[in-house]
Design an enzyme around this catalytic site. Structure first.
Site, PDB file in Angstrom:
ATOM      1  N   PRO A  43     -27.977  17.998  27.388  1.00  0.00           N
ATOM      2  CA  PRO A  43     -26.787  17.786  28.221  1.00  0.00           C
ATOM      3  C   PRO A  43     -26.570  16.314  28.570  1.00  0.00           C
ATOM      4  O   PRO A  43     -25.453  15.790  28.441  1.00  0.00           O
ATOM      5  CB  PRO A  43     -27.063  18.627  29.473  1.00  0.00           C
ATOM      6  CG  PRO A  43     -28.022  19.676  29.011  1.00  0.00           C
ATOM      7  CD  PRO A  43     -28.889  18.995  27.998  1.00  0.00           C
ATOM      8  N   TYR A  44     -27.621  15.650  28.997  1.00  0.00           N
ATOM      9  CA  TYR A  44     -27.497  14.246  29.404  1.00  0.00           C
ATOM     10  C   TYR A  44     -27.166  13.350  28.210  1.00  0.00           C
ATOM     11  O   TYR A  44     -26.295  12.474  28.285  1.00  0.00           O
ATOM     12  CB  TYR A  44     -28.803  13.797  30.057  1.00  0.00           C
ATOM     13  CG  TYR A  44     -28.744  12.428  30.693  1.00  0.00           C
ATOM     14  CD1 TYR A  44     -28.067  12.215  31.886  1.00  0.00           C
ATOM     15  CD2 TYR A  44     -29.385  11.338  30.097  1.00  0.00           C
ATOM     16  CE1 TYR A  44     -28.019  10.963  32.473  1.00  0.00           C
ATOM     17  CE2 TYR A  44     -29.348  10.080  30.680  1.00  0.00           C
ATOM     18  CZ  TYR A  44     -28.662   9.897  31.867  1.00  0.00           C
ATOM     19  OH  TYR A  44     -28.614   8.653  32.440  1.00  0.00           O
ATOM     20  N   THR A  45     -27.846  13.577  27.083  1.00  0.00           N
ATOM     21  CA  THR A  45     -27.614  12.764  25.892  1.00  0.00           C
ATOM     22  C   THR A  45     -26.182  12.897  25.401  1.00  0.00           C
ATOM     23  O   THR A  45     -25.510  11.907  25.103  1.00  0.00           O
ATOM     24  CB  THR A  45     -28.591  13.162  24.775  1.00  0.00           C
ATOM     25  OG1 THR A  45     -29.927  12.906  25.210  1.00  0.00           O
ATOM     26  CG2 THR A  45     -28.326  12.373  23.505  1.00  0.00           C
TER      27      THR A  45
ATOM     28  N   ALA B 194     -23.572  13.909  27.093  1.00  0.00           N
ATOM     29  CA  ALA B 194     -22.657  13.350  28.090  1.00  0.00           C
ATOM     30  C   ALA B 194     -22.578  11.831  27.980  1.00  0.00           C
ATOM     31  O   ALA B 194     -21.488  11.244  28.040  1.00  0.00           O
ATOM     32  CB  ALA B 194     -23.097  13.756  29.493  1.00  0.00           C
ATOM     33  N   LYS B 195     -23.711  11.176  27.805  1.00  0.00           N
ATOM     34  CA  LYS B 195     -23.706   9.720  27.740  1.00  0.00           C
ATOM     35  C   LYS B 195     -23.106   9.211  26.428  1.00  0.00           C
ATOM     36  O   LYS B 195     -22.489   8.141  26.399  1.00  0.00           O
ATOM     37  CB  LYS B 195     -25.120   9.176  27.939  1.00  0.00           C
ATOM     38  CG  LYS B 195     -25.622   9.324  29.375  1.00  0.00           C
ATOM     39  CD  LYS B 195     -24.694   8.631  30.379  1.00  0.00           C
ATOM     40  CE  LYS B 195     -25.260   8.613  31.787  1.00  0.00           C
ATOM     41  NZ  LYS B 195     -24.374   7.919  32.745  1.00  0.00           N
TER      42      LYS B 195
END
Length: 253
Positions: free
Chosen positions: A157-159, A161-162
């Site tokens: 999710p974080y990867t 999103a960034k």
């Protein structure tokens, strides 16, 4: 020589996620350089705490994933200060390390809502204000991440999103040209904050082991944002990567 990004004598910045960590560091650095700074976040108490640390900081409670909150944030900023010269799109959300097939939709959506949708909503409002104000234009700085270049294990999710934030940055760089709106991205690795500082105790590595990683003083991120913000609009830092030099990122570790 003045570092003002416009011909206006007043320099006004909006910093999201301004109640702690990188947002707090940026807000204090900007205020210390004479900017009027509006800090936004979901919790009133941390915002008030940062505002108490320096003059020229105005706290406004806002959830960047909510369209009405973001519109209110920028309307209040313009009502108070007359313009917006800088948006530091800093608010973001992470998730615990999780196998891809165990990530639930609610977790995925929560990260996207803040990090991607929130960044878009704030950029859209900044764009609306900057293109119409006099003097025209301004600067948007998006907080990416080392994860916008290279993922950590179990962090889909974080990867994702960034990486989406990087796409937003490039689109803003292009679409802002006719209106004197510059956009850059700062990608930060292992700042000593509640989110990034945990690497000092141990971070999961691609080989499956957990090892301690170096961190850096979060104040350095504020100094970097201040440098990007202080450039004239005829100059832009398209991307700035700041990290401890021995952090496992370049090469194989």
């Amino acid at each position: 020589m003045s570092t003002s990004p416009t011909n206006s004598s007043r320099r006004v910045a909006v910093v999201t996620g301004g109640g702690s960590g990188i947002g707090r560091s940026a807000a204090l650095a900007l205020a210390g350089d004479g900017w009027d700074v509006v800090i936004a976040g979901r919790r009133e108490e941390p915002l008030d705490g940062v505002a108490a640390e320096a003059d020229r900081i105005l706290p406004i409670v806002a959830d960047v994933s909510r369209e009405a909150d973001v519109r209110h944030l920028f309307d209040e900023t313009v009502a108070r200060f007359g313009r917006v010269d800088l948006l530091f799109n800093n608010a973001g959300a992470g998730a615990p390390p999780t196998d891809l097939d165990a990530i639930d939709l609610a977790t995925w959506q929560a990260v996207m809502d803040v990090t991607v949708t929130g960044s878009f909503l704030c950029a859209r409002e900044a764009f609306r204000v900057m293109r119409a104000q006099d003097p025209r234009g301004g600067r948007i700085i998006n907080n990416g991440s080392i994860s916008a270049h290279s993922p950590r294990p179990l962090s889909a999710p974080y990867t994702v999103a960034k990486h989406a934030v990087s796409g937003l940055t490039k689109q803003l760089q292009l679409d802002g040209r006719p209106f004197d709106i510059a956009c850059g991205q700062i990608d930060i690795g292992n700042a000593a904050t509640s989110m990034g500082g945990g690497a000092a105790a141990g971070a999961l590595q691609p080989d499956g082991e957990t090892r301690a990683e170096p961190t850096m003083d979060v104040a350095e991120t504020g100094r970097a944002v201040l440098y990007m913000a202080g450039l004239p609009l005829g100059v832009n830092v398209a991307n700035l990567v700041i990290l401890p030099p021995t952090m496992p990122f370049v090469g194989r570790g």
